[in-house]
Design an enzyme around this catalytic site. Sequence first.
Site, PDB file in Angstrom:
ATOM      1  N   HIS A  23      -2.211 -10.624  -5.956  1.00  0.00           N
ATOM      2  CA  HIS A  23      -0.430 -10.297  -5.498  1.00  0.00           C
ATOM      3  C   HIS A  23       0.048 -10.880  -6.405  1.00  0.00           C
ATOM      4  O   HIS A  23       1.026 -10.953  -6.834  1.00  0.00           O
ATOM      5  CB  HIS A  23      -0.373 -10.212  -4.466  1.00  0.00           C
ATOM      6  CG  HIS A  23      -1.039  -8.825  -3.611  1.00  0.00           C
ATOM      7  ND1 HIS A  23      -0.695  -7.383  -3.507  1.00  0.00           N
ATOM      8  CD2 HIS A  23      -1.521  -8.790  -2.233  1.00  0.00           C
ATOM      9  CE1 HIS A  23      -0.797  -6.958  -3.063  1.00  0.00           C
ATOM     10  NE2 HIS A  23      -1.782  -6.896  -2.357  1.00  0.00           N
ATOM     11  N   HIS A  77       0.883  -1.194   0.107  1.00  0.00           N
ATOM     12  CA  HIS A  77       0.059  -0.161   0.392  1.00  0.00           C
ATOM     13  C   HIS A  77       0.973   1.325  -0.237  1.00  0.00           C
ATOM     14  O   HIS A  77       0.807   1.941  -0.235  1.00  0.00           O
ATOM     15  CB  HIS A  77      -1.239   0.134   1.362  1.00  0.00           C
ATOM     16  CG  HIS A  77      -1.684  -1.133   0.889  1.00  0.00           C
ATOM     17  ND1 HIS A  77      -2.728  -1.437   2.313  1.00  0.00           N
ATOM     18  CD2 HIS A  77      -2.427  -2.070   0.254  1.00  0.00           C
ATOM     19  CE1 HIS A  77      -3.270  -2.484   2.006  1.00  0.00           C
ATOM     20  NE2 HIS A  77      -3.203  -3.092   0.593  1.00  0.00           N
ATOM     21  N   ASP A 137      -4.072  -2.283  -4.964  1.00  0.00           N
ATOM     22  CA  ASP A 137      -2.896  -3.621  -5.133  1.00  0.00           C
ATOM     23  C   ASP A 137      -1.860  -3.921  -6.425  1.00  0.00           C
ATOM     24  O   ASP A 137      -0.488  -3.905  -6.290  1.00  0.00           O
ATOM     25  CB  ASP A 137      -3.692  -4.704  -4.799  1.00  0.00           C
ATOM     26  CG  ASP A 137      -4.151  -4.502  -3.197  1.00  0.00           C
ATOM     27  OD1 ASP A 137      -3.023  -3.971  -2.481  1.00  0.00           O
ATOM     28  OD2 ASP A 137      -4.859  -5.410  -2.802  1.00  0.00           O
ATOM     29  N   HIS A 197      -9.988  -1.307  -4.278  1.00  0.00           N
ATOM     30  CA  HIS A 197      -9.002  -2.041  -4.089  1.00  0.00           C
ATOM     31  C   HIS A 197      -8.381  -2.445  -4.035  1.00  0.00           C
ATOM     32  O   HIS A 197      -6.423  -2.501  -4.535  1.00  0.00           O
ATOM     33  CB  HIS A 197      -8.341  -2.308  -2.021  1.00  0.00           C
ATOM     34  CG  HIS A 197      -7.667  -3.031  -1.176  1.00  0.00           C
ATOM     35  ND1 HIS A 197      -7.274  -1.518  -0.882  1.00  0.00           N
ATOM     36  CD2 HIS A 197      -7.139  -3.817  -1.328  1.00  0.00           C
ATOM     37  CE1 HIS A 197      -6.133  -1.907  -0.508  1.00  0.00           C
ATOM     38  NE2 HIS A 197      -5.794  -3.769  -0.508  1.00  0.00           N
TER      39      HIS A 197
HETATM   40 ZN   LIG Z   1      -3.975  -4.115  -0.706  1.00  0.00          ZN
END
Ligand SMILES: [Zn+2]
Length: 308
Positions: A267, A83, A244, A240
């Site tokens: 991710h 973040h 990311d 969000h």
């Molecule tokens: Zn995140």
Amino acid sequence: MSLSHVPLQETVEDAVCFSGRGVHGGAPCRVFVRPAPVDHGIVFRRIDLPGEPRIPARVEHVVSTTLATTLGVGEATVGTVEHLLSALLGLGIDNALIDVEGPELPILDGSAGPFTHELRGRGTAMLQAEKHVWIPIKPVRIEDGNRWIEIEPADELIIDYTLQYDHPVIGTQRVVYRHSPVNYERELSHARTFGLAAEVEMMRQQGLAIGGALDCAVVVGDDRVLNPEGLRYPDEFARHKILDIIGDLAMIGGPILGRITASRSGHSLNQRFVEALLDGGLVECSPLSEVRNVIDAQPTQRVEVLSA
Ligand SMILES: [Zn+2]
């Protein structure tokens, strides 16, 4: 050559300190984002360890993407970096030395909002060198079952993300984001990470996520969001995910332009995507005014599809 009309590399005007708790270990931690010179990049430094080892925010130093992104060099690691990296890239900051006093960055409220707000408020300093920008020279797509992420050349950064979550409160959300520092702060930075109440309980039993779930994440119950304040954007979950992606793209080592389309990626897939791009899919472009010419000079190529 005069540098007065070309985009210049940026760093933070002054050191900025953030303090809070790590989401996974729950320990108090502080981080100091400090100015850094031309071509330094974003580098973490574990000031609590002997020799103060440095850990550059680059994809070759990613050691884990389970739950959060962890970077490491040798024995030294720093976790939950995504973040803060997203905020730095989102604001156009190219160079910073980030001192950390422990193995994990503070989670703060689970978004990049506090990082973005404080960094922007403190201001950035222009350095006397041109900004480096990366552009894709061909379309690249990486897939893992029903998750995928793809880029095609463009002279700006656009991220089109579709979240499909088999849960009545989340469901399908699509957000198309056109990047600029102003748009980043307004449209993405406040979007929090999220988890299902059942997962949070399981993580708590495993000793993880003990930083106080409702203060640092959106927690989704069977039929509603459990946070008393509700959501910050109606499609906060998908926003969000884009936040990311921007943090994961920071591992390229500089800003990237292109049209990114993604569905269900997280991710680990994003990291594989960055690795694939760095493996011959990107070209560094400078000055920025040349981006269109560089893109137009590439032969038209079919999308290269890779499996994760
Ligand atoms: Zn995140």
